[in-house]
Design a protein around this motif. Structure first.
Motif, PDB file in Angstrom:
ATOM      1  N   SER A  79      -5.872   7.788   3.245  1.00 44.63           N
ATOM      2  CA  SER A  79      -6.454   7.894   4.812  1.00 44.63           C
ATOM      3  C   SER A  79      -5.916   7.116   6.061  1.00 44.63           C
ATOM      4  CB  SER A  79      -8.063   8.125   4.230  1.00 44.63           C
ATOM      5  OG  SER A  79      -8.671   8.290   5.184  1.00 44.63           O
ATOM      6  N   VAL A  80      -6.082   6.153   6.074  1.00 48.96           N
ATOM      7  CA  VAL A  80      -5.742   5.453   6.399  1.00 48.96           C
ATOM      8  C   VAL A  80      -3.686   5.262   7.168  1.00 48.96           C
ATOM      9  CG1 VAL A  80      -4.805   2.660   7.131  1.00 48.96           C
ATOM     10  CG2 VAL A  80      -7.510   3.330   6.284  1.00 48.96           C
ATOM     11  N   ILE A  81      -3.500   5.731   6.219  1.00 53.46           N
ATOM     12  CA  ILE A  81      -1.803   6.047   6.980  1.00 53.46           C
ATOM     13  C   ILE A  81      -2.293   7.138   7.271  1.00 53.46           C
ATOM     14  CG2 ILE A  81       0.987   6.587   6.165  1.00 53.46           C
ATOM     15  CD1 ILE A  81      -0.062   4.547   3.721  1.00 53.46           C
ATOM     16  N   LYS A 170       0.389  -4.979  16.848  1.00 56.30           N
ATOM     17  CA  LYS A 170       1.323  -3.883  16.652  1.00 56.30           C
ATOM     18  C   LYS A 170      -0.134  -3.928  15.354  1.00 56.30           C
ATOM     19  CE  LYS A 170       4.864  -3.716  17.826  1.00 56.30           C
ATOM     20  NZ  LYS A 170       5.577  -3.034  18.786  1.00 56.30           N
ATOM     21  N   THR A 171      -0.649  -2.847  14.834  1.00 54.58           N
ATOM     22  CA  THR A 171      -1.718  -2.320  14.192  1.00 54.58           C
ATOM     23  C   THR A 171      -1.293  -3.203  12.671  1.00 54.58           C
ATOM     24  OG1 THR A 171      -2.083  -0.355  15.040  1.00 54.58           O
ATOM     25  CG2 THR A 171      -3.276  -0.567  13.401  1.00 54.58           C
ATOM     26  N   TYR A 172      -2.440  -3.259  12.023  1.00 56.70           N
ATOM     27  CA  TYR A 172      -2.118  -4.498  10.725  1.00 56.70           C
ATOM     28  C   TYR A 172      -3.150  -3.827  10.044  1.00 56.70           C
ATOM     29  CZ  TYR A 172      -1.307  -8.434   7.378  1.00 56.70           C
ATOM     30  OH  TYR A 172      -1.062  -9.189   6.490  1.00 56.70           O
ATOM     31  N   PHE A 173      -2.594  -3.023   8.290  1.00 60.02           N
ATOM     32  CA  PHE A 173      -2.968  -2.550   7.491  1.00 60.02           C
ATOM     33  C   PHE A 173      -2.674  -3.426   6.402  1.00 60.02           C
ATOM     34  CE2 PHE A 173      -1.876   1.311   4.107  1.00 60.02           C
ATOM     35  CZ  PHE A 173      -3.317   0.838   3.807  1.00 60.02           C
ATOM     36  N   VAL A 174      -3.853  -3.777   5.145  1.00 64.30           N
ATOM     37  CA  VAL A 174      -3.813  -4.440   4.053  1.00 64.30           C
ATOM     38  C   VAL A 174      -4.239  -3.464   3.582  1.00 64.30           C
ATOM     39  CG1 VAL A 174      -3.984  -6.785   2.809  1.00 64.30           C
ATOM     40  CG2 VAL A 174      -3.704  -6.333   5.721  1.00 64.30           C
ATOM     41  N   ASP A 175      -3.442  -3.542   1.814  1.00 69.47           N
ATOM     42  CA  ASP A 175      -3.819  -2.781   0.657  1.00 69.47           C
ATOM     43  C   ASP A 175      -4.564  -4.146  -0.333  1.00 69.47           C
ATOM     44  OD1 ASP A 175      -4.319  -2.437  -2.103  1.00 69.47           O
ATOM     45  OD2 ASP A 175      -2.556  -0.476  -1.570  1.00 69.47           O
ATOM     46  N   VAL A 196      -7.794  -1.605   2.503  1.00 71.36           N
ATOM     47  CA  VAL A 196      -8.755  -0.724   1.140  1.00 71.36           C
ATOM     48  C   VAL A 196      -9.055  -1.410   0.523  1.00 71.36           C
ATOM     49  CG1 VAL A 196      -7.881   1.243   0.012  1.00 71.36           C
ATOM     50  CG2 VAL A 196      -6.740   0.973   2.997  1.00 71.36           C
ATOM     51  N   SER A 197     -10.098  -1.179  -0.167  1.00 68.89           N
ATOM     52  CA  SER A 197      -9.954  -1.555  -1.647  1.00 68.89           C
ATOM     53  C   SER A 197     -10.208  -0.158  -2.283  1.00 68.89           C
ATOM     54  CB  SER A 197     -10.588  -2.393  -1.289  1.00 68.89           C
ATOM     55  OG  SER A 197     -11.268  -3.283  -2.939  1.00 68.89           O
ATOM     56  N   SER A 198     -10.911  -0.310  -3.627  1.00 68.61           N
ATOM     57  CA  SER A 198     -11.424   0.656  -4.211  1.00 68.61           C
ATOM     58  C   SER A 198     -12.933   0.089  -5.438  1.00 68.61           C
ATOM     59  CB  SER A 198     -10.484   0.354  -5.675  1.00 68.61           C
ATOM     60  OG  SER A 198     -11.082   1.945  -6.981  1.00 68.61           O
ATOM     61  N   ALA A 199     -13.402   1.208  -5.599  1.00 72.74           N
ATOM     62  CA  ALA A 199     -14.650   0.813  -5.969  1.00 72.74           C
ATOM     63  C   ALA A 199     -14.694   0.208  -7.281  1.00 72.74           C
ATOM     64  CB  ALA A 199     -15.845   2.057  -6.019  1.00 72.74           C
ATOM     65  N   ILE A 211     -12.721   2.622  -0.428  1.00 73.30           N
ATOM     66  CA  ILE A 211     -13.905   1.439   1.019  1.00 73.30           C
ATOM     67  C   ILE A 211     -12.362   1.385   1.592  1.00 73.30           C
ATOM     68  CG2 ILE A 211     -16.238   1.224  -0.218  1.00 73.30           C
ATOM     69  CD1 ILE A 211     -14.011  -1.466   1.054  1.00 73.30           C
ATOM     70  N   ILE A 212     -12.694   1.617   3.003  1.00 73.71           N
ATOM     71  CA  ILE A 212     -11.835   0.906   4.412  1.00 73.71           C
ATOM     72  C   ILE A 212     -13.222   0.370   5.104  1.00 73.71           C
ATOM     73  CG2 ILE A 212     -10.413   1.865   6.068  1.00 73.71           C
ATOM     74  CD1 ILE A 212     -10.880   4.374   4.405  1.00 73.71           C
ATOM     75  N   LEU A 213     -12.492  -1.127   5.338  1.00 76.33           N
ATOM     76  CA  LEU A 213     -12.983  -1.518   6.355  1.00 76.33           C
ATOM     77  C   LEU A 213     -11.695  -1.617   7.887  1.00 76.33           C
ATOM     78  CD1 LEU A 213     -14.800  -2.922   3.743  1.00 76.33           C
ATOM     79  CD2 LEU A 213     -14.291  -5.249   4.472  1.00 76.33           C
ATOM     80  N   ALA A 214     -12.529  -1.128   8.623  1.00 73.18           N
ATOM     81  CA  ALA A 214     -11.473  -0.807   9.613  1.00 73.18           C
ATOM     82  C   ALA A 214     -12.339  -1.422  11.314  1.00 73.18           C
ATOM     83  CB  ALA A 214     -11.302   0.540  10.109  1.00 73.18           C
ATOM     84  N   LYS A 215     -11.498  -1.983  12.169  1.00 68.13           N
ATOM     85  CA  LYS A 215     -11.842  -2.657  13.133  1.00 68.13           C
ATOM     86  C   LYS A 215     -12.117  -1.769  14.365  1.00 68.13           C
ATOM     87  CE  LYS A 215      -9.580  -6.476  14.907  1.00 68.13           C
ATOM     88  NZ  LYS A 215      -8.750  -6.978  15.117  1.00 68.13           N
ATOM     89  N   ARG A 216     -13.673  -1.646  14.447  1.00 71.53           N
ATOM     90  CA  ARG A 216     -13.912  -0.134  15.625  1.00 71.53           C
ATOM     91  C   ARG A 216     -13.032   0.146  16.654  1.00 71.53           C
ATOM     92  NH1 ARG A 216     -18.969   3.041  14.862  1.00 71.53           N
ATOM     93  NH2 ARG A 216     -18.930   3.508  17.372  1.00 71.53           N
TER      94      ARG A 216
END
Length: 376
Positions: A79-81, A170-175, A196-199, A211-216
């Protein structure tokens, strides 16, 4: 001692894995009810979950949003990618294990240009090389890295990488699939745009969603980027903004269990309290395994306390399938290895397990080694 009794056990097998994990009795009980997915009670529960997730990430009232996405954690990664990289964007992927490779595979499936930085699975990324890659290639728009690479258990330096990424705008994505909720870190301090993390990881819920925590502010700029319909991250945020609901059927029972799991995380003292238990589990495991003659695959300075890889013993009688089965018959479930260049097995320190469970596992391993006539 094994038993062939046909009677079911009074408890589940203990999972020493990276997830799904052993969960508490009360988490299991929480899902034993039905709620309507459009009902006000369910919507209130989802709102509370989203609020609690921001607290776990240390970013309550800091311009972040918690977005829940149906499916496994990999669905949320995709979803994020697929939703946040511009149509002409390019993703720098920092790879030192199978899950970094998975990020690259997802990007390639969506025809997103990638610039992979590949390291041995037992080595941390070179910060100078990351900076040099960003300096040399102005087409790069985004950077992705795995926090706890569960291929080995190595912990990558997400804060230091984040500082470099932001220096270049740049935009930063952390798994943070296997670390969120169990390893303390603050998203804003690490300058993370998307996490991104998982339940079914360190929060100790059950599978069913990521779950995705995103900078609005960053996410709102991605209008028109989404390459899928179901995994459109911005559209799900907009639906939450509109009426607090999911675009498509949510996993209601998994979310009931997750809400209880978040309450229990708070009861344990938050992420710091949980990390202390996991670290004690890990220390107990390592002391016992070393005493038996096992060695860790990673050096101590690179090893995290989430999951540990152990190379197979160099003994002619060792057979992993027999070793695994013998432990499984004793109700202890460990994990096969995923390291490319070495034969390993893995033992996790997370989930609703205690140091006493680790000691019991170690006793079972000693017993199995005797059965297999292995002396290390």
């Amino acid at each position: 001692m094994t038993t062939n009794s046909p009677l079911p056990n009074w408890k589940d097998k203990i999972l020493f894995t990276p997830g799904p994990l052993t969960t508490s009795r009360t988490v299991k009980q929480a899902l034993l009810r039905d709620l309507g997915s459009r009902d006000y009670e369910f919507n209130s529960l989802v709102t509370d979950i989203r609020k609690r997730l921001l607290d776990v990430g240390g970013v309550a009232d800091s311009g972040y949003e918690a977005i829940i996405m149906q499916g496994s954690g990999t669905f949320s990664m995709e979803s994020v990618i697929s939703s946040t990289i511009p149509p002409d964007g390019k993703l720098l992927v920092i790879i030192n294990g199978a899950y970094g490779r998975r990020v690259a595979q997802i990007a390639e499936a969506h025809h997103i240009a990638i610039a992979p930085l590949i390291y041995p699975e037992n080595s941390k990324p070179d910060l100078a090389e990351i900076e040099a890659a960003l300096e040399a290639d102005g087409a790069i728009t985004s950077v992705a890295v795995i926090h706890c690479e569960t291929t080995t258990g190595i912990m990558n330096p997400i804060k230091e990488i984040g500082a470099i990424v932001k220096r270049y705008g740049k935009t930063y994505f952390v798994d943070a699939m296997s670390s969120f909720g169990g390893v303390p870190f603050n998203l804003a301090e690490c300058e993370i745009d998307y996490m991104v993390s998982s339940a079914n990881k360190c929060i100790e819920g059950i599978p069913g969603f990521g779950i995705i925590l995103a900078k609005r502010e960053t996410l709102l700029k991605t209008e028109g980027y989404a390459r899928t319909f179901s995994l459109d991250l911005l559209s799900q945020l907009q639906r939450f903004d509109k009426d607090g609901q999911f675009r498509f059927t949510p996993p209601t029972h998994s979310l009931l269990a997750y809400h209880q799991a978040l309450i229990e995380l708070e009861m344990e003292g938050g992420v710091e309290g949980r990390a202390a238990r996991y670290k004690t589990n890990y220390d107990t495991l390592i002391a016992g395994m070393r005493k038996m003659g096992f060695e860790e695959y990673l050096s101590a300075e690179d090893q995290g306390f989430i999951i540990t890889s152990f190379p197979y013993p160099e003994h002619p009688n060792f057979d992993f399938e027999k070793f695994y089965k013998a432990l499984n018959e004793r109700d202890y479930v460990i994990y096969p290895g995923k390291v490319s260049e070495a034969d390993c097995f893995r033992i996790g320190s997370i989930g609703r397990i205690l140091p006493a469970d680790m000691l019991a596992l170690l006793a079972a391993i000693r017993e199995v080694l005797v059965e297999m006539e292995i002396e290390l």
